[in-house]
Design an enzyme around this catalytic site. Structure first.
Site, PDB file in Angstrom:
ATOM      1  N   HIS A 121       0.874  -1.176   0.000  1.00 18.31           N
ATOM      2  CA  HIS A 121       0.000   0.000   0.000  1.00 18.31           C
ATOM      3  C   HIS A 121       0.913   1.228   0.000  1.00 18.31           C
ATOM      4  CE1 HIS A 121      -2.779   2.965   1.799  1.00 18.31           C
ATOM      5  NE2 HIS A 121      -3.770   2.152   1.488  1.00 18.31           N
ATOM      6  N   ASP A 198       3.132  -4.733   8.099  1.00 16.10           N
ATOM      7  CA  ASP A 198       1.932  -3.925   7.950  1.00 16.10           C
ATOM      8  C   ASP A 198       0.739  -4.866   8.132  1.00 16.10           C
ATOM      9  OD1 ASP A 198      -0.311  -2.634   7.066  1.00 16.10           O
ATOM     10  OD2 ASP A 198       0.581  -1.811   5.246  1.00 16.10           O
ATOM     11  N   GLN A 201      -4.344  -5.294   7.029  1.00 15.25           N
ATOM     12  CA  GLN A 201      -5.328  -6.244   6.495  1.00 15.25           C
ATOM     13  C   GLN A 201      -5.214  -7.617   7.147  1.00 15.25           C
ATOM     14  OE1 GLN A 201      -7.745  -5.381   4.530  1.00 15.25           O
ATOM     15  NE2 GLN A 201      -7.017  -3.368   3.879  1.00 15.25           N
ATOM     16  N   LYS A 224     -10.305  -0.672  10.620  1.00 18.56           N
ATOM     17  CA  LYS A 224     -10.407  -1.876   9.785  1.00 18.56           C
ATOM     18  C   LYS A 224     -10.670  -3.129  10.624  1.00 18.56           C
ATOM     19  CE  LYS A 224      -7.236  -0.109   6.294  1.00 18.56           C
ATOM     20  NZ  LYS A 224      -7.969   0.118   5.045  1.00 18.56           N
ATOM     21  N   CYS A 362      -4.757   2.155  -3.694  1.00 18.54           N
ATOM     22  CA  CYS A 362      -3.526   2.736  -3.116  1.00 18.54           C
ATOM     23  C   CYS A 362      -2.335   1.804  -3.315  1.00 18.54           C
ATOM     24  CB  CYS A 362      -3.702   3.070  -1.640  1.00 18.54           C
ATOM     25  SG  CYS A 362      -4.878   4.353  -1.330  1.00 18.54           S
TER      26      CYS A 362
HETATM   27  N1  PMP Z   1      -1.642  -0.782   4.580  1.00 21.62           N
HETATM   28  C1  PMP Z   1      -2.603  -1.542   4.049  1.00 21.62           C
HETATM   29  C2  PMP Z   1      -2.250  -2.931   3.592  1.00 21.62           C
HETATM   30  C3  PMP Z   1      -3.894  -1.064   3.938  1.00 21.62           C
HETATM   31  O1  PMP Z   1      -4.857  -1.819   3.413  1.00 21.62           O
HETATM   32  C4  PMP Z   1      -4.175   0.259   4.381  1.00 21.62           C
HETATM   33  C5  PMP Z   1      -5.569   0.843   4.259  1.00 21.62           C
HETATM   34  N2  PMP Z   1      -6.193   0.603   3.039  1.00 21.62           N
HETATM   35  C6  PMP Z   1      -3.143   1.007   4.945  1.00 21.62           C
HETATM   36  C7  PMP Z   1      -1.897   0.455   5.027  1.00 21.62           C
HETATM   37  C8  PMP Z   1      -3.379   2.382   5.483  1.00 21.62           C
HETATM   38  O2  PMP Z   1      -4.277   2.342   6.532  1.00 21.62           O
HETATM   39  P1  PMP Z   1      -4.918   3.671   7.127  1.00 21.62           P
HETATM   40  O3  PMP Z   1      -5.480   4.417   5.954  1.00 21.62           O
HETATM   41  O4  PMP Z   1      -5.961   3.181   8.063  1.00 21.62           O
HETATM   42  O5  PMP Z   1      -3.833   4.416   7.812  1.00 21.62           O
END
Ligand code: PMP
Length: 404
Positions: A121, A198, A201, A224, A362
């Site tokens: 991401h 990270d 997910q 999440k 993203c």
């Molecule tokens: N890493 C991953 C794998 C994600 O899916 C996301 C959110 N889509 C993020 C980082 C960023 O998370 P946040 O927007 O809640 O900070």
């Protein structure tokens, strides 16, 4: 698992979109909140609100205790050794930026190297790029296969004596791939390289034990995992967090301030400058209690049956092309339909009350790898049902009729 009973806990699932029952398949973007979390937030806002850690009064004491109890709930949830290792942040993005700055300032110098993967991401790419720019360090990338798995055998050649950190996602938000982080951590440990996972997910799907995994950092977002927005967690090993420099300065993170010399507070407060989102953190504790009561194993088993069912149903359209066909996947289905722009597919589904995500998720470098501009992504939670997947499949039939 009694899905009907579980669905009763989520008021939003009774809502309609354009007069149609809401089918919410955008869980990888954010999850809905159970009434237990909503009530906790309401209760703290309406009865107990007071700033934490600084008051001598009844309300402040009560809220401080609840906030620190939430920290212990997070500690137990991921089995951290100490609650000093749990830093409350505003989310995964903030947690990674914190590490990129504080670890980077302390340990990364010109010519050093950071390794990420091609499926990250943007939140797990850009903070490292900023660090590399600041320090004139180098970002290296683990490639991804056509199936959407990491090319593990390429990692040893990326590692050098200059590698300072490996930062990889546990589960890909764009493809659903569950990475073999044990393999990466084992390899990194051989070279004494810290690893950041990270978990944005994974925390909601997979039981995490940071001590057993032996990762150095693990980060996730509250919103999440059925908790409030604007909450998140950075787990870090105590010895590393101790050595890292503070990220943001302000109240709470200091022991004493003078114009000559300021000294910093102990962990975890050293990294929690200013008034934290304490009501949110308490709500996050309630969310963790909620999913822990159901059981992450049960959640994962059920979500896997949804993924299998959806893969079969959507796979029966010869117009569907899947992205992310890894052996080990979380409940994310990413695909293109009839070669259409994902946005067109998403818009038609939306009018039928079905919420999916479209676009790059993203993860532009990953999309570029597949030479596409994006996908349609349906991501399932334990409150979703096979009947909802049937509605979704009917929606795809409608797309086919309209564009066929
Ligand atoms: N890493 C991953 C794998 C994600 O899916 C996301 C959110 N889509 C993020 C980082 C960023 O998370 P946040 O927007 O809640 O900070």
């Amino acid at each position: 698992m009694d899905i009907n009973k579980i669905r009763e806990d989520f008021p939003i699932l009774k809502e309609k979109a354009y007069g149609k029952p809401l089918v919410y398949f955008d869980n990888a973007a954010t999850t809905q909140k159970p009434i237990q979390v909503i009530n906790t937030i309401n209760e703290y806002n309406s009865r107990f609100n007071a700033n934490i850690h600084r008051g001598v009064h009844y309300l402040s004491d009560l809220t401080t205790n609840a906030f620190e109890k939430a920290r212990k709930t997070v500690q137990a949830f991921i089995n951290a050794k100490s609650d000093k290792e749990i830093i409350f942040t505003s989310g995964t993005t903030a947690s990674i930026n914190l590490v990129a700055f504080s670890f980077g300032e302390k340990f990364v110098k010109q010519g050093d190297e950071i390794i990420v993967s091609e499926m990250e991401h943007h939140s797990n790419i850009v903070p490292w790029q900023l660090l590399c720019e600041r320090k004139k360090a180098v970002l290296k990338v683990i490639p991804v296969t056509e199936a959407g798995e990491l090319e593990y055998e390429r990692i040893p050649e990326l590692i050098s004596e200059k590698t300072k950190l490996i930062a990889v996602t546990h589960v890909s938000n764009a493809l659903g791939t569950v990475n073999d982080i044990r393999r990466i951590i084992a390899l990194a440990k051989k070279h004494e390289i810290p690893v950041l996972i990270d978990g944005a997910q994974s925390a909601q799907h997979i039981k995490i034990d940071v001590q057993e995994l032996d990762c150095d950092f693990y980060v996730f977002s509250g919103h999440k995992i059925y908790g409030p927005t604007g909450t998140g967690v950075l787990y870090g090993k105590e010895n590393l967090l101790e050595e890292m420099v503070p990220w943001q300065g302000g109240g709470e993170m200091i022991r004493s301030v003078s114009f000559e010399k300021t000294t910093f507070n102990d962990l975890p407060f050293k990294f929690e400058a200013g008034t934290p989102n304490f009501v949110g953190a308490i709500g996050l504790g309630a969310a963790i209690d909620y999913i822990s009561a159901i059981g992450l194993k049960e959640i994962a088993n059920y979500e896997n049956t949804l993924l299998e069912y959806a893969s079969l149903q959507v796979g029966s359209f010869e117009e569907a092309r899947f992205y992310g066909t890894a052996k080990h996947k979380a409940s994310v289905l990413s695909f293109l339909f009839m070669g259409l722009n994902p946005y067109d597919v998403g818009t038609i589904l939306d009018k039928l009350g079905i919420a999916v995500r479209t676009g790059t998720h993203c993860a532009e470098p990953l999309m570029r790898k597949f030479k596409i501009t994006g996908t349609v992504r349906a991501s399932f939670s334990f409150y979703n049902t096979k009947e909802e997947i049937d509605v979704f499949v009917e929606g795809l039939k409608k797309v086919r009729r309209l564009f066929g």
